[in-house]
Motif scaffolding. Structure first.
Motif, PDB file in Angstrom:
ATOM      1  N   HIS A   1       0.846  -1.196   0.000  1.00  0.00           N
ATOM      2  CA  HIS A   1       0.000   0.000   0.000  1.00  0.00           C
ATOM      3  C   HIS A   1       0.878   1.242   0.000  1.00  0.00           C
ATOM      4  CE1 HIS A   1      -3.041   2.744   2.164  1.00  0.00           C
ATOM      5  NE2 HIS A   1      -3.406   2.640   0.911  1.00  0.00           N
TER       6      HIS A   1
ATOM      7  N   HIS B   1      -2.226   1.409   7.682  1.00  0.00           N
ATOM      8  CA  HIS B   1      -3.606   1.565   7.228  1.00  0.00           C
ATOM      9  C   HIS B   1      -4.392   0.271   7.326  1.00  0.00           C
ATOM     10  CE1 HIS B   1      -1.274   4.746   5.288  1.00  0.00           C
ATOM     11  NE2 HIS B   1      -2.287   5.489   5.622  1.00  0.00           N
TER      12      HIS B   1
ATOM     13  N   ALA C   1      -7.465  -8.292   3.791  1.00  0.00           N
ATOM     14  CA  ALA C   1      -8.306  -7.165   4.186  1.00  0.00           C
ATOM     15  C   ALA C   1      -7.497  -5.891   4.065  1.00  0.00           C
ATOM     16  CB  ALA C   1      -8.809  -7.347   5.618  1.00  0.00           C
ATOM     17  N   GLY C   2      -8.189  -4.765   4.080  1.00  0.00           N
ATOM     18  CA  GLY C   2      -7.505  -3.492   4.056  1.00  0.00           C
ATOM     19  C   GLY C   2      -7.243  -2.983   2.654  1.00  0.00           C
ATOM     20  N   PRO C   3      -6.583  -1.828   2.564  1.00  0.00           N
ATOM     21  CA  PRO C   3      -6.515  -1.109   1.289  1.00  0.00           C
ATOM     22  C   PRO C   3      -5.409  -1.547   0.321  1.00  0.00           C
ATOM     23  CG  PRO C   3      -5.538   0.208   3.030  1.00  0.00           C
ATOM     24  CD  PRO C   3      -6.023  -1.060   3.669  1.00  0.00           C
ATOM     25  N   ALA C   4      -4.527  -2.468   0.710  1.00  0.00           N
ATOM     26  CA  ALA C   4      -3.401  -2.791  -0.181  1.00  0.00           C
ATOM     27  C   ALA C   4      -3.912  -3.265  -1.540  1.00  0.00           C
ATOM     28  CB  ALA C   4      -2.525  -3.855   0.447  1.00  0.00           C
ATOM     29  N   PRO C   5      -3.344  -2.724  -2.623  1.00  0.00           N
ATOM     30  CA  PRO C   5      -3.832  -3.092  -3.951  1.00  0.00           C
ATOM     31  C   PRO C   5      -3.232  -4.383  -4.502  1.00  0.00           C
ATOM     32  CG  PRO C   5      -2.245  -1.324  -4.129  1.00  0.00           C
ATOM     33  CD  PRO C   5      -2.384  -1.624  -2.672  1.00  0.00           C
TER      34      PRO C   5
ATOM     35  N   VAL D   1      -7.275   4.687   3.637  1.00  0.00           N
ATOM     36  CA  VAL D   1      -7.855   3.399   4.006  1.00  0.00           C
ATOM     37  C   VAL D   1      -8.921   2.996   3.001  1.00  0.00           C
ATOM     38  CG1 VAL D   1      -9.098   2.173   5.818  1.00  0.00           C
ATOM     39  CG2 VAL D   1      -7.374   3.857   6.425  1.00  0.00           C
TER      40      VAL D   1
ATOM     41  N   ASP E   1      -7.369   3.593  -3.190  1.00  0.00           N
ATOM     42  CA  ASP E   1      -5.994   3.289  -3.576  1.00  0.00           C
ATOM     43  C   ASP E   1      -5.156   4.556  -3.463  1.00  0.00           C
ATOM     44  OD1 ASP E   1      -6.488   0.698  -4.024  1.00  0.00           O
ATOM     45  OD2 ASP E   1      -5.956   0.673  -6.141  1.00  0.00           O
ATOM     46  N   PRO E   2      -3.833   4.377  -3.219  1.00  0.00           N
ATOM     47  CA  PRO E   2      -2.996   5.558  -3.005  1.00  0.00           C
ATOM     48  C   PRO E   2      -3.052   6.572  -4.147  1.00  0.00           C
ATOM     49  CG  PRO E   2      -1.793   3.569  -2.450  1.00  0.00           C
ATOM     50  CD  PRO E   2      -3.109   3.127  -3.009  1.00  0.00           C
TER      51      PRO E   2
ATOM     52  N   TRP F   1      -4.236   0.257  12.726  1.00  0.00           N
ATOM     53  CA  TRP F   1      -5.241   1.179  12.188  1.00  0.00           C
ATOM     54  C   TRP F   1      -6.649   0.651  12.425  1.00  0.00           C
ATOM     55  CZ3 TRP F   1      -3.305   5.708  11.619  1.00  0.00           C
ATOM     56  CH2 TRP F   1      -4.079   6.708  11.053  1.00  0.00           C
TER      57      TRP F   1
ATOM     58  N   LEU G   1     -13.134  -7.842   8.540  1.00  0.00           N
ATOM     59  CA  LEU G   1     -13.822  -8.769   7.655  1.00  0.00           C
ATOM     60  C   LEU G   1     -13.220  -8.686   6.258  1.00  0.00           C
ATOM     61  CD1 LEU G   1     -17.455  -7.980   8.781  1.00  0.00           C
ATOM     62  CD2 LEU G   1     -16.211 -10.106   9.179  1.00  0.00           C
TER      63      LEU G   1
ATOM     64  N   THR H   1     -12.901  -8.142   2.352  1.00  0.00           N
ATOM     65  CA  THR H   1     -13.593  -7.177   1.497  1.00  0.00           C
ATOM     66  C   THR H   1     -14.013  -7.837   0.194  1.00  0.00           C
ATOM     67  OG1 THR H   1     -11.429  -6.510   0.729  1.00  0.00           O
ATOM     68  CG2 THR H   1     -12.445  -5.140   2.386  1.00  0.00           C
TER      69      THR H   1
ATOM     70  N   ARG I   1     -17.295   1.188   2.334  1.00  0.00           N
ATOM     71  CA  ARG I   1     -16.268   0.358   2.945  1.00  0.00           C
ATOM     72  C   ARG I   1     -16.636   0.009   4.381  1.00  0.00           C
ATOM     73  NH1 ARG I   1     -10.791  -0.229   2.465  1.00  0.00           N
ATOM     74  NH2 ARG I   1     -11.195  -0.410   0.262  1.00  0.00           N
TER      75      ARG I   1
ATOM     76  N   LYS J   1     -14.470  -3.106  -1.408  1.00  0.00           N
ATOM     77  CA  LYS J   1     -13.131  -2.604  -1.653  1.00  0.00           C
ATOM     78  C   LYS J   1     -13.111  -1.696  -2.876  1.00  0.00           C
ATOM     79  CE  LYS J   1      -8.329  -3.733  -1.780  1.00  0.00           C
ATOM     80  NZ  LYS J   1      -7.317  -4.536  -1.151  1.00  0.00           N
ATOM     81  N   TYR J   2     -13.602  -2.187  -4.011  1.00  0.00           N
ATOM     82  CA  TYR J   2     -13.576  -1.370  -5.224  1.00  0.00           C
ATOM     83  C   TYR J   2     -14.960  -1.307  -5.851  1.00  0.00           C
ATOM     84  CZ  TYR J   2      -8.534  -1.986  -4.928  1.00  0.00           C
ATOM     85  OH  TYR J   2      -7.244  -1.992  -4.505  1.00  0.00           O
TER      86      TYR J   2
END
Lengths: 189, 549
Positions: A114, A133, A145-149, B322, B325-326, B391, B408, B410, B531, B537-538
């Protein structure tokens, strides 16, 4: 109306010079007079090109050619040094986790995909968790889980004739199917 | 000789007269004007101003305070530079020296730290004040743009200074921040459609290396101490010059009272400025004596503190990371915010409401802007008070040692449906308010619409929950129904009803730009809801290009 319209701009360049009555002795292309306007366009164009090139050169100046950074390639001991599961003993010096399964050994670059924090391994939950994050990764490196792509990066790894493991962090792979290739994991007999 | 005689002798001497012209002070209007005009520092002011312009509650002195803080930050920064060496081996040690060895070193470090944080806050408040009083309107549009650049430079100054103590929070805040540069589309090694690698992308250029190390520390030092202050100075000169030329904190002429009194700037305004400066400096000194600037352990690239929090003014952004995506949260959204702020004076062509606070004369602009600010500060509050280890969500009264269940898994909305949803969201939001040409009764539409949304959401709970369960693996719950009602209600009120009432008649380009920005602001909020409430997620995902929304 006979008056000159004041809003009509006065053309600063006179129309093309009339050709002198006396023909020039040897007409050469160089003798063609360059128009003032064309000259100025060329000059300003050259100046703009100079500025652009300078900006580019300054940009390149900001990219160093030699890096005084730690080597990306290191020896990680022998396969026997790593028990089944995730080993974090190389994290402190090399930022790498070694993972040993029944038949294979592979190395993760301990960097969240991420935004580059170092996740922590939680044995009880069987997952990596990133403190920045909240991304979670499985022991295969996949995002749970979480935002990592993307999944965690695996490093190129090889077994030297001496029996030692060589890890190269500059060659990385995240894609399932490719990361199981010989370059990224050692098959244990 | 008594004191009076000495004073007279000094004041009448050639040396004094050459330094301070102006002669004997009689306190006439001419003297007071001359005091402003004849002084290089004070002549930034006009000699006279309308009385309303010097009211405390009009400007709150925020612009002057921003500059005052920049000034004391320069002074304290120069002092700190005498002891600080920007190398990996020495930097942390020098900060320790400042704290424990150098006389008043701790004080100056505290002062610099707290003044910097206060400056960020004051600059943001200054912007909010200028917006709410409509002070960016013609002919002052461009000065608002310069102001946005100065806000950006303030944030950059603060961000670059954050690395210099070389402790854990410093290096990790900059690691996260600089990795956002790496997710820039095309030019970042990890962004969508990239053409770069780790050794030539945007982040590499910023850091001068592949991680935050020696080169990065030196670069941030130079940026912090020389480059950013230089540019801030340049833009401040432009900012102040234009303020002066445009009649200062211009309270425009009151049409009902064209002969409104003007007051002398000396002493009426200058005294107020001095008072504000003294109050704030005194407060800062007190704060710096009693509250120590934090310093964590020395930087270690292989151990990330848990949780790793950015400075508070970036925690809103970190919280966004969070949910997106960055490349969206770290690159696209900040750029949209900056461009959107700069576009405000050119998009808002409502001439009313200049020089005073008014929601009546500028209902749409002020509602939208306040909504944006509230979202921003809510995100900051969440990041600051509600985020704990890994986080995870921790209530402020909960112990961080408390074990939280893992999040949970995503799921992503199928691309086609996601595309349709986004199309309906933006298309509907842009078209619907405009095509309803007539005035609709606001209150009736409000309650009717909310009722319909509630009914639809409850119905969806019984009909659509099978669909949700198929995609996400979880049945729908009542909490999620409330999320749907809240999100759709927000979209309905802010995205459709309010623009329908107030801006449906403005010119097309202005209307479309306003609506795109408004819908994106609400959309960010809705994606957060998806979210948190639904583990989505997307909405749309092209994973092979790293292009995910």
């Amino acid at each position: 109306m006979d008056e000159i319209n004041p809003s009509q701009p006065v053309n600063p360049t006179p129309p093309a010079q009339p050709i002198p009555a006396v023909p020039a002795p040897i007409p050469t292309p160089l003798a063609q007079p360059i128009k003032r306007r064309d000259f100025l366009w060329t000059a300003w164009g050259a100046f703009a090109a100079f500025l652009g090139a300078s900006a580019g050169a300054m940009g390149k100046f900001m990219l160093p050619n030699v890096l005084y950074e730690q080597s990306q390639i290191f020896k990680a001991g022998k396969p026997e040094d790593f028990p089944l599961g995730v080993s974090t003993k190389l994290t402190k010096d090399h930022r790498v986790w070694m993972v040993r399964t029944e038949k294979t050994l592979y190395a993760f670059w301990a960097r969240c995909t991420h935004l580059g924090c170092t996740p922590n391994w939680f044995d009880a939950e069987n997952r990596f968790k990133c403190p920045c994050h909240g991304s979670n990764f499985s022991i295969q490196g996949d995002v749970i889980a979480g935002p990592a792509p993307k999944p965690l990066n695996r490093c190129a790894i090889a077994l030297l004739p001496t029996g030692e493991i060589l890890v190269d962090k500059s060659i990385l792979e995240t894609r399932p199917g490719f990361r199981e290739k010989k370059q990224f994991q050692i098959e244990l007999a | 000789m008594n004191i009076e005689e000495i004073k007279k002798k000094v004041v009448d001497s050639q040396i004094w007269r050459s330094m301070f012209r102006g002669g004997v002070w009689h306190n006439t209007p001419r003297d007071r004007a001359q005091h402003i005009i004849g002084n290089v520092w004070l002549h930034l002011h006009p000699a006279k101003l309308r009385k309303r312009a010097v009211d405390w509650t009009y400007t709150w002195g925020l612009g002057g305070l921003s500059f005052g803080l920049f000034f004391v930050l320069t002074v304290s920064g120069i002092l700190l530079m005498f002891y600080y060496r920007p190398t990996v081996d020495l930097a942390y040690q020098d900060i320790k020296d400042l704290q424990f060895v150098v006389t008043t070193g701790q004080f100056w470090r505290n002062f610099h730290r707290w003044a910097a944080q206060l400056m960020v806050l004051i600059v943001i408040f200054h912007m909010i004040r200028v917006f709410l009083t409509g002070s960016y309107k013609s002919p002052r549009e461009f000065n608002w743009v310069v102001g946005v650049i100065l806000l950006l430079l303030t944030l950059l100054l603060s961000f670059s200074g954050y690395l210099l103590p070389w402790d854990q929070i410093a290096i990790w805040a900059i690691t996260v921040g600089s990795n956002m540069a790496s997710s820039t589309p095309v030019l970042g090694a990890e962004g969508p459609f990239t053409i770069m690698n780790l050794k030539n992308d945007a982040r590499f250029m910023l850091l001068g290396g592949t991680y935050v190390g020696e080169a990065a520390l030196l670069r941030f030092y130079v940026l912090h101490c020389i480059a950013f202050p230089f540019f801030a100075g340049v833009f401040m000169i432009v900012h102040f010059w234009r303020i002066r030329k445009d009649g200062f904190s211009a309270a425009p002429m009151d049409l009902k009272d064209k002969n409104e009194d003007k007051v002398d700037v000396w002493p009426n305004l200058v005294v107020r400025e001095y008072m504000m400066a003294i109050l704030v400096t005194a407060g800062l000194i007190a704060l710096s004596i009693w509250v120590q600037a934090p310093l964590e352990e020395i930087a270690d690239l292989n151990v990330t503190p848990n949780p790793a929090k950015a400075p508070w003014y970036f925690l809103g952004l970190q919280e966004l990371l969070v949910y997106f995506d960055p490349w969206i949260a770290g690159v696209l959204l900040p750029n949209i915010i900056v461009v959107g702020l700069m576009a405000i004076p050119y998009v808002d062509d409502n001439p009313a409401g200049v020089g005073f606070y008014s929601i009546k004369e500028r209902p749409f602009a002020n509602t939208f802007f306040i909504f944006g600010c509230v979202v921003w500060f809510v995100l900051i509050a969440i990041g600051t008070y509600f985020r704990g280890p890994n986080w995870g969500w921790y209530w402020p009264w909960e112990d961080w040692l408390l074990h939280k269940p893992p999040p949970l898994p995503t799921w992503s909305i199928p691309n086609l449906i996601g595309l349709l949803l986004m199309g309906a969201y933006f298309g509907g939001g842009i078209v619907v308010p405009r095509i309803i040409k007539s005035e609709i009764p606001f209150k009736k539409a409000l309650w009717g619409g909310l009722g319909a949304i509630t009914l639809a959401a409850v119905a969806f709970k019984f009909v659509g929950s099978g669909l949700i369960e198929k995609w996400s693996g979880f049945p729908m719950e009542w909490g999620q129904v409330i999320w749907i009602i809240f999100s759709l209600g927000l979209y309905y009120i802010l995205g459709i009803l309010v623009p329908q009432k107030y801006i449906r008649t403005i010119a097309w380009p202005r209307y479309a730009i306003s609506m795109v920005f408004l819908l994106m602001t609400i959309g960010v909020f809705l994606k957060i809801g998806l979210r948190l409430g639904f583990n989505v997620k997307y909405i749309f995902s092209l994973n092979q290009f790293g292009f995910n929304i």
